[in-house]
Design an enzyme around this catalytic site. Structure first.
Site, PDB file in Angstrom:
ATOM      1  CG  ASP A   1      -1.715   1.034   1.625  1.00 51.95           C
ATOM      2  OD1 ASP A   1      -2.015   1.954   0.268  1.00 51.95           O
ATOM      3  OD2 ASP A   1      -2.138   1.396   2.626  1.00 51.95           O
TER       4      ASP A   1
ATOM      5  CG  ASN B   1      -3.088   5.490  -1.057  1.00 54.77           C
ATOM      6  OD1 ASN B   1      -2.841   4.269  -0.583  1.00 54.77           O
ATOM      7  ND2 ASN B   1      -4.126   6.300  -1.790  1.00 54.77           N
TER       8      ASN B   1
ATOM      9  CG  ASP C   1      -6.082   3.107   0.510  1.00 48.02           C
ATOM     10  OD1 ASP C   1      -5.057   2.475   0.492  1.00 48.02           O
ATOM     11  OD2 ASP C   1      -6.738   3.287  -0.505  1.00 48.02           O
TER      12      ASP C   1
ATOM     13  CG  ASP D   1      -1.563   1.536  -3.580  1.00 50.72           C
ATOM     14  OD1 ASP D   1      -0.312   1.421  -3.910  1.00 50.72           O
ATOM     15  OD2 ASP D   1      -1.908   2.112  -2.581  1.00 50.72           O
TER      16      ASP D   1
ATOM     17  CG  ASP E   1      -6.713 -12.766 -13.568  1.00 56.00           C
ATOM     18  OD1 ASP E   1      -7.472 -13.263 -14.138  1.00 56.00           O
ATOM     19  OD2 ASP E   1      -6.180 -13.035 -12.292  1.00 56.00           O
TER      20      ASP E   1
ATOM     21  CG  ASP F   1     -11.432 -15.839 -13.343  1.00 50.39           C
ATOM     22  OD1 ASP F   1     -10.494 -16.048 -12.419  1.00 50.39           O
ATOM     23  OD2 ASP F   1     -12.714 -15.698 -13.272  1.00 50.39           O
TER      24      ASP F   1
ATOM     25  CD  GLU G   1      -9.247 -20.514 -12.237  1.00 50.23           C
ATOM     26  OE1 GLU G   1      -9.061 -20.715 -10.895  1.00 50.23           O
ATOM     27  OE2 GLU G   1      -9.997 -19.669 -12.571  1.00 50.23           O
TER      28      GLU G   1
ATOM     29  CG  HIS H   1      -5.809 -15.356  -6.186  1.00 49.13           C
ATOM     30  ND1 HIS H   1      -5.472 -15.947  -7.247  1.00 49.13           N
ATOM     31  CD2 HIS H   1      -7.321 -15.040  -6.379  1.00 49.13           C
ATOM     32  CE1 HIS H   1      -6.625 -16.106  -8.192  1.00 49.13           C
ATOM     33  NE2 HIS H   1      -7.582 -15.501  -7.715  1.00 49.13           N
ATOM     34  CG  ASP H   2      -8.707 -18.751  -6.371  1.00 48.00           C
ATOM     35  OD1 ASP H   2      -9.125 -17.491  -5.637  1.00 48.00           O
ATOM     36  OD2 ASP H   2      -8.790 -18.967  -7.448  1.00 48.00           O
TER      37      ASP H   2
HETATM   38  C1  GLC Z   1     -11.275 -18.032 -10.400  1.00 46.63           C
HETATM   39  C2  GLC Z   1     -10.533 -17.000  -9.487  1.00 46.63           C
HETATM   40  C3  GLC Z   1     -11.030 -16.701  -8.285  1.00 46.63           C
HETATM   41  C4  GLC Z   1     -12.509 -16.145  -8.472  1.00 46.63           C
HETATM   42  C5  GLC Z   1     -13.440 -17.016  -9.514  1.00 46.63           C
HETATM   43  C6  GLC Z   1     -14.618 -16.329 -10.124  1.00 46.63           C
HETATM   44  O1  GLC Z   1     -11.288 -19.143  -9.779  1.00 46.63           O
HETATM   45  O2  GLC Z   1      -8.976 -17.204  -9.303  1.00 46.63           O
HETATM   46  O3  GLC Z   1     -10.565 -15.761  -7.384  1.00 46.63           O
HETATM   47  O4  GLC Z   1     -13.240 -16.032  -7.279  1.00 46.63           O
HETATM   48  O5  GLC Z   1     -12.642 -17.246 -10.584  1.00 46.63           O
HETATM   49  O6  GLC Z   1     -13.929 -15.119 -10.818  1.00 46.63           O
HETATM   50 CA    CA Z   2      -3.510   2.254  -1.171  1.00 46.51          CA
END
Ligand code: GLC
Ligand code: CA
Length: 557
Positions: A21, A23, A25, A29, A98, A199, A256, A329-330
């Site tokens: 981050d 700034n 908040d 970013d 993405d 995605d 994916e 991230h999942d």
């Molecule tokens: C993919 C993404 C996930 C998202 C899902 C719906 O699996 O990696 O984070 O919630 O698609 O877009």
């Molecule tokens: Ca920020």
């Protein structure tokens, strides 16, 4: 640059909300990313995959896009983004964005139009159906809980949403919609991006008629995947997208693809006739899932992991290309799932790194993985932010009456927020992630586990990853060698070889916290030590050796 530059590349994934981050908040970013480009350069990665930074109401943290050509206010401006891209390219780092086009946000202008009337020109950008006897058009469940259909009063019809009700599915049957997608892809490619991570791309084609799913669970709504995973026109749509857009740019693409099999993988990544450069398959991630699916985490067996990985390694060799990942991230943190995040955190993080990076494919590092970041164990549901987790909790505890404790434990093991706690930069307040209040709590172990400390310790996981990335550039065998599994039935040791020309690379990894003695074939001896995670390790490969807890070593013979 070679045509298939991604084959000897290593990708680093940034989840912008949790990275840095700039700034105060409390939200990561784009400027924050730019500030850390030298850190990425030091690590040596070649490509950044950036999770969505487009305008979004953040129902699913940016995976619900309301404008594909604008940057989310919280993340900065287009100028910030251009500066970031410039900074990356100057350092020889490529950028993969993405691409979320199975669905948009319900706040996208297309959807605002679409829901207005049945004859609106945007109506067919989405999938609308009338109800059946006052019920949803079919029995499909949403991946984020409840029905996959939402009733909309204005036109008295339902729209399909495989994810949250704020993520309506786009209608790929509509050629105008497909054109729109091509145009937005060209928009970003013309700005200089080097590719896309797509995605849930294998969900875009739905079986016409949208038939009811087979009833396989006692729940009201069922898994409808048979009618949209690798659907009837998926390949055709992707072929067209490649011809019309991607082929003009030589972009890297990674699809994916939940539930993809190695056969699908071969077809989709075939050099001549394929549709993506590589894919994300899920089979190895599901090795910990019980019969109840992702929230039913069970003890896993190394022999099961071996079967899955070996199958993918063997079937794609020379025929297609795969990505190598243990985190994103999942997913929860790999050291907490496949290693030991307490007694052997550093050893097991390194073991997993070497074991993964020396397989065939393009390795992905998820932010913080290079530090051996671990799962977080929040003790109250209020600390969790992820829509999937919160919906599941509500359904299981509030609606079905299951125990709070039991569900919280499932979240500790598999919740997506495990990977979304802020990146740990320093041991100072909020780990140096923000000077304000972070949008999600930190993992309290940042005083121990942080980038500053890792950078000042030559034996850190950070430098271990750096070395793995360097080795890939030095040894073609890591990129091209074929794969063979040894000690197939061993439940503690994962040993494999790679062969290329007259060389053999042997990788031995102990997935257990015990000493394990093993014996190798006579032909596998000597050579030179390539990488190790224990100080005193024999320079030459010995026929019989004892692997220490979570030890890994690789030799080139
Ligand atoms: C993919 C993404 C996930 C998202 C899902 C719906 O699996 O990696 O984070 O919630 O698609 O877009
Ligand atoms: Ca920020």
């Amino acid at each position: 640059m070679g045509k298939q530059w991604w084959k000897d590349s290593v990708v680093y994934q940034i989840y912008p909300r949790s990275f840095n981050d700039s700034n105060g908040d409390g939200i990561g970013d784009i400027k924050g990313i730019t500030e850390k480009l030298d850190y990425l350069k030091e690590l040596g990665i070649d490509v950044v995959w950036l999770s969505p930074v487009y305008q979004s109401p953040n129902d699913d943290n940016g995976y619900d896009i309301s404008n594909y050509r604008e940057i989310m206010d919280e993340f900065g401006t287009m100028k910030d983004w251009e500066e970031m891209l410039d900074g990356m390219h100057k350092r020889g780092i490529r950028l993969v964005m993405d691409l979320v086009v199975n669905h948009s946000s319900d706040e996208h202008a297309w959807f605002a139009e679409s829901r207005k009337s049945k004859d609106n020109p945007y109506r067919d950008y989405y999938i609308w159906r009338p109800g059946v006897d006052g019920h949803e058009p079919n029995n499909w469940g949403s991946i984020f809980g409840g029905s996959a259909w939402q009733y909309d009063e204005t036109t008295e019809e339902y729209y399909l949403h495989l994810f949250s009700k704020k993520q309506p599915d786009l209608n790929w049957e509509n050629p105008t919609l497909r054109e729109e997608v091509y145009e937005l892809m060209s928009f970003w490619l013309d700005k200089g991006v080097d590719g896309f991570r797509m995605d849930v791309i294998n969900f875009i084609s739905k079986e016409p008629g949208l038939p009811d799913a087979e009833v396989t669970s006692p729940d009201k709504y069922q898994w409808g995947g048979d009618y949209f995973v690798n659907g009837p026109k998926f390949f055709e749509y992707m072929k067209d997208m490649n011809e019309r857009v991607l082929s003009q740019y030589g972009a890297m693409t990674v699809g994916e693809m939940p539930l993809a099999t190695p056969e699908d993988g071969v077809k989709y990544t075939d050099e001549k006739d394929g549709i993506v450069s590589m894919l994300f398959q899920f089979e190895h991630m599901d090795v910990t899932s019980g019969p109840g699916g992702k929230w039913d985490q069970q003890p896993w067996k190394l022999t099961d992991l071996k079967k899955i990985i070996s199958k993918w390694q063997t079937e794609l060799h020379g025929r297609g290309w795969n990505s190598l990942y243990m985190e994103n991230h999942d997913q929860p943190r790999s050291v907490s799932v496949f290693g030991d995040d307490q007694s052997y955190r550093v050893e097991s993080a390194k073991m997993l790194a070497a074991w993964l990076h020396l397989l065939q494919g393009t390795p992905y590092i998820y932010q913080g993985q290079e530090l051996g970041m671990t799962n977080v164990y929040f003790d109250s549901i209020e600390e969790y932010k992820d829509i999937e987790t919160l919906n599941m909790y509500k359904e299981e505890v509030e609606e079905k009456g299951r125990e709070h404790e039991e569900i919280l434990q499932a979240i500790h093991k598999k919740g997506r927020d495990n990977a979304r706690t802020p990146m740990q930069w320093t041991d100072e307040q909020h780990a140096g992630f923000t000077s304000g209040t972070p949008w999600i709590k930190l993992n309290p172990n940042y005083t121990e586990v942080n980038a500053k400390k890792a950078l000042s310790d030559e034996n850190s996981t950070f430098y271990f990853y750096k070395e793995l990335i360097r080795l890939r550039k030095e040894h073609d065998i890591i990129v091209h060698g074929d794969y063979k599994l040894l000690l197939e039935d061993n439940e503690q040791l994962y040993v494999y070889t790679r062969s290329y020309k007259d060389q053999t690379l042997i990788v031995a990894a102990n997935f257990s916290g015990e000493n394990v003695t093993h014996e190798l074939d006579e032909s596998l001896q000597g050579g030179n030590l390539l990488i190790k995670n224990y100080e005193s390790t024999s320079d030459k490969l010995e026929q019989t050796s004892t692997m220490r807890p979570y030890e890994v070593k690789a030799y080139l013979i």
